[in-house]
Design a protein around this motif. Structure first.
Motif, PDB file in Angstrom:
ATOM      1  N   GLU A   1      -1.812  20.295 -38.692  1.00 44.57           N
ATOM      2  CA  GLU A   1      -1.853  19.367 -37.562  1.00 44.57           C
ATOM      3  C   GLU A   1      -1.811  20.095 -36.229  1.00 44.57           C
ATOM      4  N   LYS A   2      -1.031  21.178 -36.149  1.00 45.65           N
ATOM      5  CA  LYS A   2      -0.927  21.920 -34.891  1.00 45.65           C
ATOM      6  C   LYS A   2      -2.277  22.505 -34.493  1.00 45.65           C
ATOM      7  N   THR A   3      -2.973  23.129 -35.434  1.00 46.89           N
ATOM      8  CA  THR A   3      -4.297  23.692 -35.144  1.00 46.89           C
ATOM      9  C   THR A   3      -5.279  22.603 -34.741  1.00 46.89           C
ATOM     10  N   VAL A   4      -5.223  21.475 -35.433  1.00 45.24           N
ATOM     11  CA  VAL A   4      -6.157  20.376 -35.169  1.00 45.24           C
ATOM     12  C   VAL A   4      -5.986  19.834 -33.758  1.00 45.24           C
ATOM     13  N   VAL A   5      -4.740  19.556 -33.360  1.00 41.99           N
ATOM     14  CA  VAL A   5      -4.532  18.956 -32.039  1.00 41.99           C
ATOM     15  C   VAL A   5      -4.817  19.962 -30.920  1.00 41.99           C
TER      16      VAL A   5
ATOM     17  N   PHE B   1      -9.535  13.659 -35.839  1.00 43.58           N
ATOM     18  CA  PHE B   1      -8.252  14.188 -36.311  1.00 43.58           C
ATOM     19  C   PHE B   1      -8.249  14.283 -37.838  1.00 43.58           C
ATOM     20  N   LYS B   2      -8.648  13.212 -38.484  1.00 45.49           N
ATOM     21  CA  LYS B   2      -8.691  13.198 -39.945  1.00 45.49           C
ATOM     22  C   LYS B   2      -9.762  14.142 -40.473  1.00 45.49           C
ATOM     23  N   ILE B   3     -10.881  14.235 -39.745  1.00 38.24           N
ATOM     24  CA  ILE B   3     -11.986  15.100 -40.175  1.00 38.24           C
ATOM     25  C   ILE B   3     -11.570  16.565 -40.146  1.00 38.24           C
ATOM     26  N   LEU B   4     -10.993  17.000 -39.030  1.00 34.62           N
ATOM     27  CA  LEU B   4     -10.594  18.407 -38.905  1.00 34.62           C
ATOM     28  C   LEU B   4      -9.458  18.743 -39.861  1.00 34.62           C
ATOM     29  N   LEU B   5      -8.591  17.777 -40.106  1.00 33.39           N
ATOM     30  CA  LEU B   5      -7.473  18.017 -41.018  1.00 33.39           C
ATOM     31  C   LEU B   5      -7.947  18.230 -42.448  1.00 33.39           C
ATOM     32  N   SER B   6      -9.171  17.805 -42.756  1.00 33.83           N
ATOM     33  CA  SER B   6      -9.701  17.988 -44.108  1.00 33.83           C
ATOM     34  C   SER B   6     -10.202  19.410 -44.350  1.00 33.83           C
ATOM     35  N   ILE B   7     -10.330  20.216 -43.294  1.00 35.84           N
ATOM     36  CA  ILE B   7     -10.791  21.599 -43.438  1.00 35.84           C
ATOM     37  C   ILE B   7      -9.654  22.441 -43.999  1.00 35.84           C
ATOM     38  N   PRO B   8      -9.840  23.176 -45.074  1.00 34.55           N
ATOM     39  CA  PRO B   8      -8.768  24.005 -45.652  1.00 34.55           C
ATOM     40  C   PRO B   8      -8.228  25.006 -44.632  1.00 34.55           C
TER      41      PRO B   8
ATOM     42  N   LEU C   1      10.986  22.568 -26.703  1.00 29.26           N
ATOM     43  CA  LEU C   1       9.955  21.908 -25.891  1.00 29.26           C
ATOM     44  C   LEU C   1       8.575  22.111 -26.504  1.00 29.26           C
ATOM     45  N   LYS C   2       8.307  23.287 -27.062  1.00 25.38           N
ATOM     46  CA  LYS C   2       7.035  23.516 -27.751  1.00 25.38           C
ATOM     47  C   LYS C   2       6.839  22.532 -28.893  1.00 25.38           C
ATOM     48  N   ASP C   3       7.882  22.369 -29.701  1.00 23.86           N
ATOM     49  CA  ASP C   3       7.797  21.428 -30.819  1.00 23.86           C
ATOM     50  C   ASP C   3       7.584  19.993 -30.329  1.00 23.86           C
ATOM     51  N   GLN C   4       8.243  19.654 -29.218  1.00 24.72           N
ATOM     52  CA  GLN C   4       8.107  18.311 -28.671  1.00 24.72           C
ATOM     53  C   GLN C   4       6.680  18.055 -28.184  1.00 24.72           C
ATOM     54  N   ILE C   5       6.063  19.060 -27.555  1.00 26.37           N
ATOM     55  CA  ILE C   5       4.686  18.911 -27.061  1.00 26.37           C
ATOM     56  C   ILE C   5       3.722  18.698 -28.216  1.00 26.37           C
ATOM     57  N   ILE C   6       3.887  19.486 -29.289  1.00 24.99           N
ATOM     58  CA  ILE C   6       3.003  19.334 -30.452  1.00 24.99           C
ATOM     59  C   ILE C   6       3.148  17.950 -31.070  1.00 24.99           C
ATOM     60  N   LYS C   7       4.375  17.450 -31.159  1.00 27.13           N
ATOM     61  CA  LYS C   7       4.583  16.107 -31.712  1.00 27.13           C
ATOM     62  C   LYS C   7       3.895  15.050 -30.845  1.00 27.13           C
ATOM     63  N   GLN C   8       3.978  15.232 -29.531  1.00 21.55           N
ATOM     64  CA  GLN C   8       3.323  14.286 -28.626  1.00 21.55           C
ATOM     65  C   GLN C   8       1.807  14.349 -28.765  1.00 21.55           C
ATOM     66  N   MET C   9       1.270  15.564 -28.933  1.00 16.59           N
ATOM     67  CA  MET C   9      -0.171  15.716 -29.114  1.00 16.59           C
ATOM     68  C   MET C   9      -0.624  15.074 -30.422  1.00 16.59           C
ATOM     69  N   ILE C  10       0.151  15.230 -31.474  1.00 14.24           N
ATOM     70  CA  ILE C  10      -0.196  14.619 -32.770  1.00 14.24           C
ATOM     71  C   ILE C  10      -0.213  13.100 -32.654  1.00 14.24           C
ATOM     72  N   GLN C  11       0.767  12.553 -31.949  1.00 16.02           N
ATOM     73  CA  GLN C  11       0.834  11.105 -31.771  1.00 16.02           C
ATOM     74  C   GLN C  11      -0.380  10.586 -31.001  1.00 16.02           C
ATOM     75  N   LEU C  12      -0.837  11.348 -29.999  1.00 15.75           N
ATOM     76  CA  LEU C  12      -2.000  10.937 -29.221  1.00 15.75           C
ATOM     77  C   LEU C  12      -3.298  11.078 -30.012  1.00 15.75           C
ATOM     78  N   ALA C  13      -3.399  12.160 -30.797  1.00 14.77           N
ATOM     79  CA  ALA C  13      -4.664  12.490 -31.459  1.00 14.77           C
ATOM     80  C   ALA C  13      -4.890  11.731 -32.762  1.00 14.77           C
ATOM     81  N   LYS C  14      -3.851  11.235 -33.390  1.00 15.76           N
ATOM     82  CA  LYS C  14      -3.998  10.586 -34.697  1.00 15.76           C
ATOM     83  C   LYS C  14      -5.010   9.443 -34.718  1.00 15.76           C
ATOM     84  N   PRO C  15      -5.099   8.608 -33.684  1.00 12.08           N
ATOM     85  CA  PRO C  15      -6.098   7.523 -33.735  1.00 12.08           C
ATOM     86  C   PRO C  15      -7.539   8.007 -33.608  1.00 12.08           C
ATOM     87  N   LEU C  16      -7.753   9.239 -33.148  1.00 13.10           N
ATOM     88  CA  LEU C  16      -9.111   9.740 -32.983  1.00 13.10           C
ATOM     89  C   LEU C  16      -9.742  10.029 -34.346  1.00 13.10           C
TER      90      LEU C  16
END
Length: 405
Positions: free
Chosen positions: A276-280, A265-272, A247-262
Protein backbone atom coordinates in the motif's frame (compact mmCIF):
# COMPACT_ATOMS: atom_id res chain seq x y z
CA UNK A 1 -12.35 34.75 -34.03
CA UNK A 2 -9.96 33.39 -31.39
CA UNK A 3 -9.70 35.09 -28.00
CA UNK A 4 -6.53 34.14 -26.15
CA UNK A 5 -5.44 35.11 -22.63
CA UNK A 6 -1.68 34.83 -22.19
CA UNK A 7 -0.62 35.00 -18.53
CA UNK A 8 2.95 35.27 -17.27
CA UNK A 9 2.87 34.30 -13.58
CA UNK A 10 5.43 35.52 -11.05
CA UNK A 11 5.54 35.46 -7.26
CA UNK A 12 3.16 38.31 -6.38
CA UNK A 13 1.86 39.55 -9.75
CA UNK A 14 0.83 38.22 -13.14
CA UNK A 15 1.09 39.95 -16.49
CA UNK A 16 -1.99 39.38 -18.66
CA UNK A 17 -2.30 39.92 -22.41
CA UNK A 18 -5.56 39.36 -24.29
CA UNK A 19 -5.52 39.10 -28.07
CA UNK A 20 -8.32 38.82 -30.62
CA UNK A 21 -6.70 37.01 -33.54
CA UNK A 22 -3.72 39.33 -34.18
CA UNK A 23 -5.09 42.35 -32.31
CA UNK A 24 -4.09 43.08 -28.72
CA UNK A 25 -7.29 43.82 -26.78
CA UNK A 26 -6.04 44.30 -23.23
CA UNK A 27 -2.76 44.21 -21.33
CA UNK A 28 -2.35 44.68 -17.62
CA UNK A 29 -0.66 43.47 -14.44
CA UNK A 30 -2.83 41.90 -11.73
CA UNK A 31 -1.97 40.83 -8.21
CA UNK A 32 -2.11 37.14 -7.39
CA UNK A 33 -4.81 37.66 -4.79
CA UNK A 34 -8.61 37.75 -4.58
CA UNK A 35 -8.87 41.27 -6.00
CA UNK A 36 -6.52 40.56 -8.90
CA UNK A 37 -8.33 37.37 -9.84
CA UNK A 38 -11.70 39.16 -9.71
CA UNK A 39 -10.36 41.67 -12.23
CA UNK A 40 -9.22 38.79 -14.45
CA UNK A 41 -12.60 37.09 -14.03
CA UNK A 42 -14.40 40.25 -15.16
CA UNK A 43 -12.46 40.22 -18.45
CA UNK A 44 -12.90 36.48 -18.90
CA UNK A 45 -16.68 36.90 -18.69
CA UNK A 46 -16.60 39.27 -21.65
CA UNK A 47 -15.79 36.39 -24.01
CA UNK A 48 -17.24 33.02 -24.81
CA UNK A 49 -14.85 30.06 -24.50
CA UNK A 50 -11.61 32.05 -24.26
CA UNK A 51 -8.32 30.20 -24.62
CA UNK A 52 -6.07 30.59 -21.56
CA UNK A 53 -2.38 29.75 -21.57
CA UNK A 54 0.24 30.22 -18.86
CA UNK A 55 3.55 28.72 -17.86
CA UNK A 56 3.83 26.45 -14.81
CA UNK A 57 5.99 28.32 -12.30
CA UNK A 58 6.05 25.90 -9.38
CA UNK A 59 4.05 26.95 -6.33
CA UNK A 60 3.48 30.47 -7.71
CA UNK A 61 1.12 29.32 -10.48
CA UNK A 62 -0.99 27.17 -8.14
CA UNK A 63 -3.16 30.12 -7.05
CA UNK A 64 -4.08 30.94 -10.63
CA UNK A 65 -4.69 27.27 -11.39
CA UNK A 66 -7.03 26.90 -8.41
CA UNK A 67 -8.94 30.04 -9.40
CA UNK A 68 -9.48 28.80 -12.97
CA UNK A 69 -10.51 25.34 -11.75
CA UNK A 70 -13.08 26.78 -9.35
CA UNK A 71 -14.50 29.02 -12.08
CA UNK A 72 -14.60 26.00 -14.45
CA UNK A 73 -12.33 27.50 -17.11
CA UNK A 74 -10.23 25.14 -19.21
CA UNK A 75 -6.64 26.21 -19.79
CA UNK A 76 -3.25 25.17 -21.14
CA UNK A 77 -0.49 24.98 -18.55
CA UNK A 78 2.88 24.91 -20.28
CA UNK A 79 5.94 23.02 -19.16
CA UNK A 80 8.70 25.63 -18.55
CA UNK A 81 11.13 23.85 -20.89
CA UNK A 82 8.52 23.64 -23.67
CA UNK A 83 7.61 27.30 -23.13
CA UNK A 84 11.26 28.36 -23.39
CA UNK A 85 11.75 26.50 -26.67
CA UNK A 86 8.57 27.92 -28.16
CA UNK A 87 9.25 31.52 -27.11
CA UNK A 88 13.02 31.72 -27.67
CA UNK A 89 12.56 32.98 -31.23
CA UNK A 90 10.29 35.81 -30.07
CA UNK A 91 12.19 37.02 -27.01
CA UNK A 92 14.26 39.80 -28.55
CA UNK A 93 13.40 41.86 -25.48
CA UNK A 94 12.36 39.75 -22.52
CA UNK A 95 9.92 41.26 -20.04
CA UNK A 96 6.95 39.82 -18.17
CA UNK A 97 4.66 41.96 -20.30
CA UNK A 98 6.18 40.66 -23.54
CA UNK A 99 6.19 37.06 -22.30
CA UNK A 100 2.44 37.22 -21.63
CA UNK A 101 1.85 38.64 -25.11
CA UNK A 102 4.09 36.04 -26.75
CA UNK A 103 2.33 33.21 -24.91
CA UNK A 104 -0.97 34.42 -26.37
CA UNK A 105 0.43 34.90 -29.87
CA UNK A 106 2.11 31.50 -30.05
CA UNK A 107 -1.11 29.83 -28.89
CA UNK A 108 -2.56 30.70 -32.31
CA UNK A 109 0.46 29.08 -34.00
CA UNK A 110 0.96 25.90 -31.96
CA UNK A 111 -2.70 25.16 -31.14
CA UNK A 112 -1.67 23.73 -27.77
CA UNK A 113 -3.79 21.06 -26.17
CA UNK A 114 -5.83 21.80 -23.07
CA UNK A 115 -4.31 20.64 -19.81
CA UNK A 116 -5.88 17.47 -18.44
CA UNK A 117 -8.08 18.34 -15.47
CA UNK A 118 -7.28 15.99 -12.61
CA UNK A 119 -9.48 15.22 -9.65
CA UNK A 120 -8.41 17.38 -6.64
CA UNK A 121 -7.66 14.19 -4.73
CA UNK A 122 -4.51 13.72 -6.83
CA UNK A 123 -3.28 17.15 -5.73
CA UNK A 124 -3.87 16.22 -2.09
CA UNK A 125 -1.97 12.97 -2.56
CA UNK A 126 0.92 14.84 -4.22
CA UNK A 127 1.11 17.31 -1.34
CA UNK A 128 1.08 14.48 1.20
CA UNK A 129 3.77 12.60 -0.76
CA UNK A 130 6.02 15.68 -0.79
CA UNK A 131 5.35 16.21 2.93
CA UNK A 132 6.32 12.57 3.52
CA UNK A 133 9.58 13.14 1.61
CA UNK A 134 10.40 16.20 3.71
CA UNK A 135 9.66 14.39 6.97
CA UNK A 136 11.75 11.42 5.86
CA UNK A 137 14.67 13.74 5.09
CA UNK A 138 14.34 15.35 8.53
CA UNK A 139 14.15 11.89 10.11
CA UNK A 140 17.40 10.74 8.48
CA UNK A 141 19.13 13.91 9.66
CA UNK A 142 17.78 13.53 13.21
CA UNK A 143 18.81 9.86 13.39
CA UNK A 144 22.36 10.88 12.51
CA UNK A 145 22.29 13.48 15.29
CA UNK A 146 20.99 10.89 17.74
CA UNK A 147 23.76 8.48 16.80
CA UNK A 148 26.39 11.18 17.32
CA UNK A 149 25.07 12.29 20.72
CA UNK A 150 24.77 8.67 21.88
CA UNK A 151 28.46 8.11 21.18
CA UNK A 152 29.13 10.72 23.86
CA UNK A 153 26.45 9.77 26.38
CA UNK A 154 25.71 6.01 26.16
CA UNK A 155 27.01 4.28 22.99
CA UNK A 156 26.33 0.74 24.26
CA UNK A 157 22.57 1.31 24.40
CA UNK A 158 22.44 0.90 20.61
CA UNK A 159 22.98 -2.85 21.14
CA UNK A 160 20.23 -3.37 23.72
CA UNK A 161 17.78 -4.50 21.01
CA UNK A 162 18.31 -6.31 17.73
CA UNK A 163 18.30 -3.02 15.81
CA UNK A 164 18.65 0.55 17.12
CA UNK A 165 15.27 1.60 15.76
CA UNK A 166 11.60 1.53 16.63
CA UNK A 167 9.44 3.29 19.20
CA UNK A 168 10.47 0.90 22.00
CA UNK A 169 14.15 1.64 21.42
CA UNK A 170 13.63 5.41 21.27
CA UNK A 171 11.63 5.30 24.51
CA UNK A 172 14.52 3.44 26.17
CA UNK A 173 17.00 6.08 24.98
CA UNK A 174 14.81 8.89 26.32
CA UNK A 175 14.52 7.18 29.71
CA UNK A 176 18.17 6.11 29.97
CA UNK A 177 20.32 8.50 27.89
CA UNK A 178 23.33 7.95 30.19
CA UNK A 179 24.61 4.99 32.28
CA UNK A 180 24.23 7.10 35.43
CA UNK A 181 20.46 6.93 34.92
CA UNK A 182 20.67 3.20 35.71
CA UNK A 183 22.57 3.56 38.98
CA UNK A 184 20.91 1.89 41.97
CA UNK A 185 18.16 0.43 39.77
CA UNK A 186 17.18 -3.24 39.92
CA UNK A 187 16.03 -5.46 37.05
CA UNK A 188 12.50 -5.40 38.53
CA UNK A 189 12.33 -1.59 38.52
CA UNK A 190 13.72 -1.33 34.99
CA UNK A 191 11.33 -4.08 33.78
CA UNK A 192 8.37 -2.17 35.18
CA UNK A 193 9.45 0.96 33.34
CA UNK A 194 9.99 -0.92 30.07
CA UNK A 195 6.50 -2.46 30.30
CA UNK A 196 5.08 1.06 30.39
CA UNK A 197 6.75 1.71 27.03
CA UNK A 198 5.50 -1.49 25.39
CA UNK A 199 2.96 -3.78 27.04
CA UNK A 200 2.85 -6.12 24.02
CA UNK A 201 6.19 -7.74 24.95
CA UNK A 202 6.21 -10.77 27.22
CA UNK A 203 7.46 -10.28 30.76
CA UNK A 204 10.40 -12.73 30.39
CA UNK A 205 11.62 -10.82 27.33
CA UNK A 206 11.23 -7.49 29.11
CA UNK A 207 13.21 -8.77 32.09
CA UNK A 208 15.97 -10.08 29.81
CA UNK A 209 16.12 -6.66 28.13
CA UNK A 210 16.30 -4.95 31.53
CA UNK A 211 19.17 -7.20 32.68
CA UNK A 212 21.04 -6.58 29.44
CA UNK A 213 20.51 -2.84 29.75
CA UNK A 214 21.88 -2.82 33.29
CA UNK A 215 24.97 -4.81 32.23
CA UNK A 216 25.57 -2.40 29.37
CA UNK A 217 25.33 0.50 31.79
CA UNK A 218 27.80 -1.09 34.21
CA UNK A 219 30.39 -1.63 31.49
CA UNK A 220 29.96 1.71 29.74
CA UNK A 221 32.42 4.59 30.01
CA UNK A 222 30.92 7.43 27.95
CA UNK A 223 32.69 10.54 26.75
CA UNK A 224 30.62 12.89 28.92
CA UNK A 225 29.45 12.88 32.53
CA UNK A 226 25.85 12.33 33.56
CA UNK A 227 25.25 16.05 34.09
CA UNK A 228 26.56 17.02 30.63
CA UNK A 229 24.31 19.00 28.24
CA UNK A 230 24.78 16.18 25.72
CA UNK A 231 22.46 14.01 27.86
CA UNK A 232 19.59 16.46 27.36
CA UNK A 233 20.53 16.65 23.67
CA UNK A 234 20.29 12.86 23.37
CA UNK A 235 16.84 12.83 24.97
CA UNK A 236 15.69 15.59 22.64
CA UNK A 237 17.04 13.83 19.55
CA UNK A 238 15.35 10.56 20.54
CA UNK A 239 12.02 12.30 21.14
CA UNK A 240 12.20 14.04 17.76
CA UNK A 241 13.04 10.79 15.97
CA UNK A 242 10.02 9.14 17.59
CA UNK A 243 7.71 12.04 16.63
CA UNK A 244 8.92 12.17 13.02
CA UNK A 245 8.60 8.40 12.62
CA UNK A 246 5.04 8.49 13.96
CA UNK A 247 4.20 11.38 11.62
CA UNK A 248 5.49 9.38 8.63
CA UNK A 249 3.16 6.52 9.51
CA UNK A 250 0.28 8.95 9.96
CA UNK A 251 0.85 10.50 6.51
CA UNK A 252 0.87 7.08 4.82
CA UNK A 253 -2.37 6.13 6.56
CA UNK A 254 -3.96 9.37 5.38
CA UNK A 255 -2.75 8.75 1.82
CA UNK A 256 -4.19 5.22 1.87
CA UNK A 257 -7.54 6.54 3.07
CA UNK A 258 -7.61 9.10 0.23
CA UNK A 259 -6.40 6.72 -2.50
CA UNK A 260 -8.57 3.68 -1.72
CA UNK A 261 -11.63 4.92 -3.67
CA UNK A 262 -9.50 5.46 -6.80
CA UNK A 263 -9.72 2.59 -9.33
CA UNK A 264 -5.93 2.47 -9.84
CA UNK A 265 -5.35 1.73 -6.14
CA UNK A 266 -6.70 -1.79 -6.52
CA UNK A 267 -4.99 -2.20 -9.90
CA UNK A 268 -1.51 -1.24 -8.68
CA UNK A 269 -1.94 -3.31 -5.53
CA UNK A 270 -2.37 -6.39 -7.74
CA UNK A 271 1.23 -6.06 -9.01
CA UNK A 272 3.51 -8.49 -7.10
CA UNK A 273 5.83 -6.66 -4.71
CA UNK A 274 3.59 -3.60 -4.45
CA UNK A 275 2.41 -2.79 -0.94
CA UNK A 276 0.00 0.00 0.00
CA UNK A 277 2.84 2.42 0.79
CA UNK A 278 4.41 2.00 -2.66
CA UNK A 279 1.02 2.29 -4.36
CA UNK A 280 -0.02 5.54 -2.68
CA UNK A 281 3.41 7.12 -3.19
CA UNK A 282 3.25 6.31 -6.90
CA UNK A 283 -0.30 7.60 -7.28
CA UNK A 284 0.70 10.76 -5.44
CA UNK A 285 3.74 11.41 -7.63
CA UNK A 286 2.37 10.24 -10.99
CA UNK A 287 -1.13 11.66 -10.57
CA UNK A 288 -3.86 10.52 -12.94
CA UNK A 289 -1.96 8.27 -15.35
CA UNK A 290 -4.78 8.51 -17.89
CA UNK A 291 -3.66 12.03 -18.81
CA UNK A 292 -0.56 10.66 -20.57
CA UNK A 293 -0.96 9.88 -24.25
CA UNK A 294 1.45 6.94 -24.10
CA UNK A 295 3.78 5.08 -21.75
CA UNK A 296 6.71 6.87 -23.41
CA UNK A 297 5.34 10.18 -22.13
CA UNK A 298 5.09 8.62 -18.69
CA UNK A 299 8.76 7.60 -18.96
CA UNK A 300 9.68 11.17 -19.89
CA UNK A 301 7.64 12.50 -16.96
CA UNK A 302 9.88 10.72 -14.46
CA UNK A 303 13.07 11.18 -16.49
CA UNK A 304 14.00 7.67 -17.65
CA UNK A 305 13.59 8.43 -21.35
CA UNK A 306 16.85 7.80 -23.24
CA UNK A 307 18.98 10.62 -24.64
CA UNK A 308 20.72 9.67 -27.86
CA UNK A 309 23.62 11.57 -29.46
CA UNK A 310 25.57 10.81 -32.58
CA UNK A 311 27.72 12.93 -34.88
CA UNK A 312 29.55 11.53 -37.90
CA UNK A 313 31.16 8.26 -36.89
CA UNK A 314 30.79 9.01 -33.17
CA UNK A 315 27.87 7.46 -31.31
CA UNK A 316 27.63 8.23 -27.59
CA UNK A 317 26.26 5.74 -25.11
CA UNK A 318 22.58 6.27 -24.33
CA UNK A 319 21.74 7.72 -20.92
CA UNK A 320 18.46 8.53 -19.23
CA UNK A 321 17.56 12.22 -19.26
CA UNK A 322 16.87 12.54 -15.49
CA UNK A 323 14.55 15.42 -16.39
CA UNK A 324 11.42 14.75 -14.47
CA UNK A 325 10.00 13.62 -11.17
CA UNK A 326 13.02 12.35 -9.23
CA UNK A 327 10.86 11.22 -6.28
CA UNK A 328 8.77 8.93 -8.49
CA UNK A 329 12.01 7.68 -10.04
CA UNK A 330 13.34 6.74 -6.58
CA UNK A 331 10.08 5.02 -5.59
CA UNK A 332 10.10 2.96 -8.79
CA UNK A 333 13.76 2.04 -8.34
CA UNK A 334 13.02 0.61 -4.88
CA UNK A 335 9.92 -1.08 -6.26
CA UNK A 336 12.08 -3.14 -8.63
CA UNK A 337 13.91 -4.62 -5.63
CA UNK A 338 10.59 -5.41 -3.96
CA UNK A 339 9.30 -7.07 -7.13
CA UNK A 340 12.45 -9.18 -7.38
CA UNK A 341 12.10 -10.24 -3.73
CA UNK A 342 8.43 -11.11 -4.12
CA UNK A 343 9.04 -13.11 -7.32
CA UNK A 344 10.01 -16.15 -5.27
CA UNK A 345 6.35 -16.60 -4.32
CA UNK A 346 4.66 -14.36 -6.90
CA UNK A 347 6.34 -14.61 -10.33
CA UNK A 348 5.92 -11.69 -12.70
CA UNK A 349 7.19 -10.68 -16.12
CA UNK A 350 9.07 -7.59 -14.83
CA UNK A 351 11.29 -9.79 -12.67
CA UNK A 352 11.72 -12.25 -15.55
CA UNK A 353 13.04 -9.39 -17.68
CA UNK A 354 15.21 -8.09 -14.81
CA UNK A 355 16.83 -11.48 -14.10
CA UNK A 356 17.34 -12.25 -17.79
CA UNK A 357 19.15 -8.96 -18.38
CA UNK A 358 21.27 -9.40 -15.24
CA UNK A 359 22.57 -12.72 -16.55
CA UNK A 360 23.79 -10.94 -19.68
CA UNK A 361 25.93 -8.46 -17.72
CA UNK A 362 29.75 -8.71 -17.73
CA UNK A 363 31.27 -10.01 -14.50
CA UNK A 364 34.26 -8.25 -12.92
CA UNK A 365 35.85 -9.65 -9.74
CA UNK A 366 32.95 -12.01 -9.33
CA UNK A 367 30.30 -9.26 -9.45
CA UNK A 368 28.07 -8.24 -12.39
CA UNK A 369 28.68 -4.73 -13.69
CA UNK A 370 25.73 -2.53 -14.71
CA UNK A 371 22.94 -3.74 -12.39
CA UNK A 372 21.64 -0.18 -11.98
CA UNK A 373 21.18 0.15 -15.74
CA UNK A 374 19.26 -3.11 -15.78
CA UNK A 375 17.08 -1.87 -12.91
CA UNK A 376 16.30 1.32 -14.86
CA UNK A 377 15.39 -0.77 -17.91
CA UNK A 378 13.09 -2.84 -15.69
CA UNK A 379 11.53 0.42 -14.46
CA UNK A 380 10.61 1.20 -18.06
CA UNK A 381 9.03 -2.24 -18.42
CA UNK A 382 7.15 -1.71 -15.15
CA UNK A 383 5.85 1.70 -16.24
CA UNK A 384 4.52 0.23 -19.49
CA UNK A 385 2.73 -2.41 -17.44
CA UNK A 386 1.27 0.19 -15.07
CA UNK A 387 0.13 2.38 -17.95
CA UNK A 388 -1.56 -0.53 -19.73
CA UNK A 389 -3.29 -1.84 -16.61
CA UNK A 390 -4.62 1.56 -15.53
CA UNK A 391 -5.78 2.74 -18.97
CA UNK A 392 -7.53 -0.58 -19.68
CA UNK A 393 -8.80 -1.16 -16.11
CA UNK A 394 -7.19 -4.57 -15.66
CA UNK A 395 -5.72 -6.35 -12.67
CA UNK A 396 -2.26 -7.80 -13.04
CA UNK A 397 -2.06 -11.54 -13.57
CA UNK A 398 1.12 -13.32 -14.56
CA UNK A 399 0.85 -15.02 -17.94
CA UNK A 400 -2.58 -13.56 -18.73
CA UNK A 401 -2.85 -10.62 -21.10
CA UNK A 402 -6.26 -9.35 -20.05
CA UNK A 403 -8.03 -9.67 -16.73
CA UNK A 404 -11.05 -7.33 -16.41
CA UNK A 405 -11.96 -6.09 -12.94
Amino acid sequence: MAIVFGIDVSKANSSVAVINDDTTVWQSVIKNDWFGFQELFKHLQDYRNPQIVFEATGVYSQRLKRFLDEKHYRYTQLNPLAAKKQLDGLRTRKTDKNDALHLAQTQLIFKRRLTYCQDPIYRDLLNLSRFYTEINSDLVRMKNRLHRSLQLSFPEVETVLGKPTGKFYWDIVQAYPHPDCLLELTPEIVSGQLLEFNDHISKPKVKATAIKLLKLGQGSYPGDAGNSPVVVQTQYNASQVAKLSALKDQIIKQMIQLAKPLPEFKILLSIPGFAEKTVVRLIGELGDIRRFGSSNKLNAFIGIDLRHYESGNFIAADHISKRGNHIARAVLYRAISNIASAARWHPNHVNDFYQRRKKQLPVVNGKPVGTKKVAVAAMGRLLRTIYHLVTTSQLYQYGVKRQPI
